[in-house]
Design a protein around this motif. Structure first.
Motif, mmCIF file in Angstrom:
data_model
loop_
_atom_site.group_PDB
_atom_site.id
_atom_site.type_symbol
_atom_site.label_atom_id
_atom_site.label_comp_id
_atom_site.label_asym_id
_atom_site.label_seq_id
_atom_site.Cartn_x
_atom_site.Cartn_y
_atom_site.Cartn_z
ATOM 1 N N LEU A 9 -1.260 8.107 9.226
ATOM 2 C CA LEU A 9 -2.276 7.316 10.025
ATOM 3 C C LEU A 9 -2.709 6.229 9.140
ATOM 4 C CD1 LEU A 9 -4.047 6.361 12.529
ATOM 5 C CD2 LEU A 9 -5.525 8.056 11.470
ATOM 6 N N LEU A 10 -2.327 5.029 9.371
ATOM 7 C CA LEU A 10 -2.648 3.817 8.310
ATOM 8 C C LEU A 10 -3.769 3.096 8.848
ATOM 9 C CD1 LEU A 10 1.195 2.942 7.847
ATOM 10 C CD2 LEU A 10 -0.073 4.715 6.602
ATOM 11 N N THR A 11 -4.245 2.424 8.033
ATOM 12 C CA THR A 11 -5.340 1.548 8.144
ATOM 13 C C THR A 11 -5.044 0.498 8.967
ATOM 14 O OG1 THR A 11 -5.144 0.004 6.260
ATOM 15 C CG2 THR A 11 -6.841 2.184 6.426
ATOM 16 N N PRO A 12 -5.564 -0.002 9.962
ATOM 17 C CA PRO A 12 -5.141 -1.262 10.911
ATOM 18 C C PRO A 12 -4.795 -2.646 10.066
ATOM 19 C CG PRO A 12 -7.337 -0.895 11.358
ATOM 20 C CD PRO A 12 -6.846 0.010 10.458
ATOM 21 N N GLU A 13 -5.369 -2.904 8.872
ATOM 22 C CA GLU A 13 -5.328 -4.036 8.095
ATOM 23 C C GLU A 13 -4.137 -4.187 7.400
ATOM 24 O OE1 GLU A 13 -8.339 -2.251 7.929
ATOM 25 O OE2 GLU A 13 -9.193 -3.047 9.594
ATOM 26 N N ILE A 14 -3.124 -2.939 7.275
ATOM 27 C CA ILE A 14 -1.977 -2.854 6.343
ATOM 28 C C ILE A 14 -1.095 -3.945 6.773
ATOM 29 C CG2 ILE A 14 -0.688 -1.575 7.882
ATOM 30 C CD1 ILE A 14 0.077 0.151 5.456
ATOM 31 N N SER A 15 -0.625 -4.720 5.407
ATOM 32 C CA SER A 15 0.287 -5.641 5.456
ATOM 33 C C SER A 15 1.522 -5.242 5.607
ATOM 34 C CB SER A 15 0.238 -6.810 4.258
ATOM 35 O OG SER A 15 0.612 -5.998 3.115
ATOM 36 N N GLN A 16 2.513 -6.363 6.127
ATOM 37 C CA GLN A 16 3.840 -5.896 6.298
ATOM 38 C C GLN A 16 4.668 -5.465 4.792
ATOM 39 O OE1 GLN A 16 5.600 -5.333 9.072
ATOM 40 N NE2 GLN A 16 7.283 -4.585 8.068
ATOM 41 N N ASP A 17 4.093 -6.141 3.642
ATOM 42 C CA ASP A 17 4.588 -5.753 2.473
ATOM 43 C C ASP A 17 4.231 -4.334 1.717
ATOM 44 O OD1 ASP A 17 5.796 -8.385 2.164
ATOM 45 O OD2 ASP A 17 3.872 -9.101 1.077
ATOM 46 N N ILE A 18 2.926 -4.048 2.267
ATOM 47 C CA ILE A 18 2.716 -2.555 1.718
ATOM 48 C C ILE A 18 3.403 -1.630 2.759
ATOM 49 C CG2 ILE A 18 0.649 -1.224 1.627
ATOM 50 C CD1 ILE A 18 -1.196 -3.435 1.184
ATOM 51 N N TYR A 19 3.468 -1.878 3.997
ATOM 52 C CA TYR A 19 4.306 -1.010 4.764
ATOM 53 C C TYR A 19 5.799 -0.816 4.197
ATOM 54 C CZ TYR A 19 6.712 0.630 8.721
ATOM 55 O OH TYR A 19 7.721 1.324 9.825
#
Length: 80
Positions: A9-19
């Motif tokens: 479960l990831l935070t909704p503000e996660i960027s594509q780079d971090i993903y």
């Protein structure tokens, strides 16, 4: 080969780079440390949570399925 599923479960503000970084770090960990292979890494999407977690009402679910050569329980400890 022993297969595992990991639901994150990831935070909704996660960027594509971090993903992408998370995905590559998990692939590297499984393949080098445990002689395994990531079968799937699926982004399920953003969903409303039943209750807020760390003041977030939404979360992004990601399911990773992977296999390791032996029954190495340390794989779970290492991923934590």
């Amino acid at each position: 080969m022993i297969y595992y599923e990991l639901l994150m479960l990831l935070t909704p503000e996660i960027s594509q780079d971090i993903y992408d970084d998370l995905k590559s770090r998990l692939e590297k960990l499984i393949s080098t440390d445990f002689s395994g292979k990531i079968e799937t890494f699926d982004r399920w999407g953003k969903y409303l949570l039943s209750y807020p977690i760390n003041k977030n009402e939404y979360g992004i679910y990601v399911l990773a399925r992977f296999g390791v050569e032996d029954d190495k329980k340390e794989v779970i400890e290492k991923i934590r």
